[in-house]
Design a protein around this motif. Sequence first.
Motif: not given
Length: 529
Positions: A453-456, A462-466, A473-483
Amino acid sequence: MTTDSNEDIALQHFVEQALDKLDQIENILIKMENSTSPCTASVAQVYGILVSLKESASLLELTSISMVADKLGKVLDQIYKNEVELTNDLLNIIIDSFDKLNEIVSNATLSNDYDIRIITLPLEMYAKPSAAQVTKEVETAPQIQPNPAPKPEPVAETQVEPTATEPEPEPELKPAVKAKPGKRLTPTAFRKNYGIKKDIDLASNSNPLGISKAVSNAIINMANNCCASEINSDDSLKFGLAKRHDVPEECVLTAGGAVEILDLTLRLSATPGIDHVLSYEHGLPEYSSVAALCGAELLRLPRGRNFSPPLDQLVNTANDNTAAVIIGNPDVPSGYGLPAEELATMANLLPKRTLLIVDERYIEFAWPEDDYSMICFLDKIPNLVILRSFTWSFGLKGVRLGYALMNKERAQRFEESRLPYPISPLNVEAGLAALNHNEFYYSTIALIIRGRERVQKGLEDLGCTVYPSQSNFIMFSAPIAAKELHTRMQEHGFKLLKLDEFGLPDLFTVSIGNNSRNRMFLAAMKNIL
């Protein structure tokens, strides 16, 4: 009721209360960390909860738990009295100590087996007067004027050489570099700030509490007595699993890992070169590998919204040549959890010969578990096979041990169709010890659900898509390039799982760790983003 039963109930009650108290403490510490000037009332509140925990442990003669709580309490008391400054370094040590205390609580029956000096030594190093106070005491002490001596060469600082009878002074622990609002730390400074000396693995989904002491003791005992181990000891494991899940013992099939049972299921159910298996895209690669080894093609259908399994499409695509449908619940890598009622409805719409294989290796982390697990439908759906594992919730990642639940007739046929003695007695003993160590199991589940809950929330802030997760575990994408994020997180000391293997190069999963690791992970993400 026997004395042993009374002791078990008292211990279970203590563990439940202790975990609740540690959770309260964690919430207060997070607020203290985010505050520029921590309130003394917060320190006093943590101290009060600790005293209560210490007294409860003392009543049950859990001396290691009591002693660690006492050491923590003394440091907090000194902070409250301004005898010790609450630096970022000290806060790191305190939070790390609470994580280790959580681990001891989860092994309460064997808590005295722990070497608590590893936990208390960093606290003891800090529980001393600060350098400023020592200097002040020296200045106010009577000064004795020595005889004139030859003038020494100029040096940067005056140093006192230790004598032969005087122990060498402890190295002073200096406050770590603390980032100002809006200012980022360099990766090197961040590592120093949080004491990260080697990379932290948040890619493997390992149990954040490590391994149960009961399990490690069982493995050691087996190693010393393996020459006399019982060959058919897996019967006792089946009995334990049947009792745990409230199913007939004949419905349980044990093996050296859930994948081994998947392989056996497909070998006995699919006609090579004719039949196929259905699943969906971006799933575990091992499903394709096992199907190929069994001579069947695995067809993957497009996923639904939020990476949900496409149940309708699976039903519509299945035909008389569909040997099985494989569904992970919770799903890997998304963590998506499907209510059991939906899966039961789908199972009844599949062709009569088609097996529904539900991979529940992460199901213990779904909350509430009974809403997601298919076990309650075991006697109602004859073509149901449920895969389970000891890997994640029991912390036995290094021990290959899995099992399946199915109807009696199928379990009997599977048992007769494989080589005898499929599991090492050492693995069986480890599994039995894990099943009998309930406080470790429930501590793990509680820690994961709270941390998830806290990590999500932290990632969302922080603007991530969760993506919604019912796993560890949690799957997410970040607002910057993954690499870029992957590289920069490694520089900060964290190893994330980038999902290239699943055909999702823009996404990550992060394992839910203990409180300290979750906190450091979010701090690193904040520092980067």
